[in-house]
Design an enzyme around this catalytic site. Structure first.
Site, PDB file in Angstrom:
ATOM      1  N   GLU A 263      16.654 -14.165  -4.350  1.00 55.98           N
ATOM      2  CA  GLU A 263      16.500 -12.713  -4.277  1.00 55.98           C
ATOM      3  C   GLU A 263      17.879 -12.065  -4.225  1.00 55.98           C
ATOM      4  OE1 GLU A 263      14.076 -11.316  -1.015  1.00 55.98           O
ATOM      5  OE2 GLU A 263      12.635 -12.945  -1.236  1.00 55.98           O
ATOM      6  N   GLU A 318       7.621  -1.227  -4.961  1.00 53.32           N
ATOM      7  CA  GLU A 318       6.418  -1.522  -4.178  1.00 53.32           C
ATOM      8  C   GLU A 318       6.185  -0.381  -3.181  1.00 53.32           C
ATOM      9  OE1 GLU A 318       5.518  -5.923  -3.448  1.00 53.32           O
ATOM     10  OE2 GLU A 318       7.698  -5.856  -3.272  1.00 53.32           O
ATOM     11  N   LYS A 321       4.975  -0.996   0.546  1.00 47.81           N
ATOM     12  CA  LYS A 321       5.790  -1.736   1.508  1.00 47.81           C
ATOM     13  C   LYS A 321       6.027  -0.877   2.762  1.00 47.81           C
ATOM     14  CE  LYS A 321       7.572  -5.871   0.301  1.00 47.81           C
ATOM     15  NZ  LYS A 321       8.993  -5.953  -0.015  1.00 47.81           N
ATOM     16  N   GLU A 327      12.863   0.290   1.265  1.00 46.12           N
ATOM     17  CA  GLU A 327      12.010  -0.889   1.090  1.00 46.12           C
ATOM     18  C   GLU A 327      11.041  -0.733  -0.068  1.00 46.12           C
ATOM     19  OE1 GLU A 327      11.639  -4.084   2.583  1.00 46.12           O
ATOM     20  OE2 GLU A 327      13.690  -3.523   3.035  1.00 46.12           O
TER      21      GLU A 327
END
Length: 498
Positions: A263, A318, A321, A327
């Site tokens: 990541e 996303e 999240k 985030e």
């Protein structure tokens, strides 16, 4: 303003260390309007993504990835770790259900056992190595261990005293776990999975780390970080963290386990007061520079030339999240397939895109059979009615004298003379769409603003079920129309329709 990106990524060189690094992408699913697996795979294919990491082993996604050739890392979710780490049969069942059942159609090449287990669910740490060994034993029993690697991703937080990198060591609390784990990785010729986030390093440094250093921006020599023990110069946080991991492993006497970054990325939006570095410009800069850095195979100062394959975090924003605004904003794309920003990849050596509305080109795909390419070139210059004079000897586009280069010119001319219509850049799979201008020297490709090439108007896109505009010659090159229609319903067509 146009925000068309190209994952690029992903004319990635192959995964094997001696063949160069790849850039892959993580696929998270905490999205309120998550695209279907078929739509996700269509986007991956148009972006020429060669490697993906899933945070589970979703059956529908694995089926959608079948027969694409895309290399897949599946994940044992953290909530299943305790059961698998305590039962060989549970591990065997997991492998049978989530890996063996999909091979070889789905190209599963690795299993990530949990994610950041040591720092997020430390209560499961005592069974982590057992879980990895049980999973590997199940692969051995199925004769899959030679093609599927087993590892587990770690947060870089397990590395202490990370600068200078030569002084780095793992948190000694975890040595009873890391020592047998590294031995397992070495014995199975697997790799150390590491999550590297210069964004957090920068945010937590209280101004000590310069933003340019975190973003891979060029630094004057006097601003480079120098390891006083090794005299190695570090021009970016990413390399320093990866080398800190290498030094930490060598501190435990493991020197031949390579690092794969599972990541890395940068958020494009955050709370302006609390997360001022989370901006589109910074995300674009970081990911563009990261991709270029990885694909250049420069390695790190400690291990120059040793590839550091990396998965970008992540494919989609996303929105579900929890946590701070940032985030929810690590993605390269929105759920509808709209790029969040434009990657700037000039000089990466990879075909990539920008504005796919007005500046798209059709070129010969890399790595295809030259005979198929020649046949497609012959068709374009014949029944396709392309003016191929510029690629004749002595003309502006003759050099380089190769089938690949000549086919690219002809394919692009046909693509534009048909009005860039759906399916007109396929040629039975040997062509791909890009927004990187392929013009060079005095050779100007149609669509770049130059004069080369001729626009004949609307012609029928080459298809095995259609005739060419030139008078009924049937084209031998199918046009993947069904795939295209699937993409335009919710996704952007940017590169190859595979």
């Amino acid at each position: 303003m146009p925000m068309f990106i190209v994952l690029l990524l992903l004319l990635a060189v192959s995964a094997a260390g001696d063949e160069g690094a790849f850039v892959g992408v993580n696929i998270g699913t905490s999205v309120s309007d998550m695209p279907s697996p078929t739509q996700v795979v269509a986007l991956l294919k148009t972006q020429q993504v060669t490697d993906v990491r899933l945070f589970d082993a979703d059956r529908a996604m694995l089926l959608a990835l079948a027969n694409t050739g895309i290399k897949v890392t599946v994940t044992v979710p953290n909530n299943q770790l305790l059961a698998i780490g305590q039962s060989n049969s549970t591990a065997a069942n997991w492998v049978a259900k989530n890996v063996a059942a999909f091979l070889p159609a789905t190209n599963i090449t690795a299993i990530a056992v949990g994610n950041e287990v040591l720092t997020t669910i430390p209560n499961a740490a005592p069974v982590l190595v057992s879980a990895m060994k049980f999973i590997h034993s199940a692969l051995v029993a199925s004769n899959l261990d030679s093609i599927v690697k087993v590892s587990t991703p770690h947060s870089s937080d397990i590395i202490l005293d990370s600068f200078p990198p030569s002084q780095a060591f793992f948190n000694r609390t975890w040595n009873p776990i890391l020592l047998p784990m590294l031995q397992f990785l070495q014995q199975t010729n697997s790799y150390f999975m590491l999550n590297v986030y210069p964004y957090y390093v920068y945010m937590q440094s209280n101004g000590v780390i310069a933003l340019d250093y975190a973003l891979f921006r060029p630094l004057p020599p006097n601003k480079e970080a120098v390891d006083s023990n090794t005299l190695l110069h570090y021009t970016n946080v990413f390399d320093a963290v990866v080398d800190a991991c290498y030094f930490a492993m060598s501190f435990l006497n493991f020197t031949n386990v390579r690092v794969v970054v599972t990541e890395s990325g940068w958020p494009s939006h955050g709370d302006p007061s609390a997360e001022p570095a989370a901006t589109i410009d910074n995300a674009d800069t970081y990911n563009s520079n990261l991709i270029r850095h990885v694909l250049n195979n420069t390695g790190t100062p400690k291990h120059p030339g040793i590839p550091v394959s990396t998965y970008i975090y992540e494919l989609y924003n996303e929105d579900l999240k929890p946590g701070p605004t940032s985030e929810k904003n690590w993605g390269l794309f929105e759920a509808d397939g709209t790029p969040v920003y434009t990657l700037h990849l000039t000089g990466s050596g990879v075909v990539l895109a920008n504005d796919t509305t007005n500046q798209t080109y059709c070129i010969a795909a890399s790595g295809v059979d030259e005979k198929l390419l020649q046949a497609a070139l012959d068709w374009a210059c014949g029944p396709g009615k392309v003016d191929c004079k510029p690629i004749l000897q002595g003309q502006s586009c003759y050099d380089p004298d190769s089938v690949q280069a000549h086919a690219s010119y002809a394919f692009n001319a046909y693509y534009h003379q048909t009005g860039m219509s759906p399916g007109s850049c396929d040629f039975k799979g040997v062509a791909s769409i890009t927004t990187t201008d392929p013009s060079h020297d005095s050779c100007i490709f149609t669509g770049s603003g130059g004069k080369n090439g001729s626009f004949i108007g609307s012609a029928i896109a080459p298809s095995s079920n259609s005739t060419a505009a030139s008078g009924g010659s049937s084209s031998p090159f199918g046009s993947s129309i069904s795939t295209f229609l699937m993409i335009v319903e919710g996704l952007l067509v940017v590169t190859t329709l595979l």
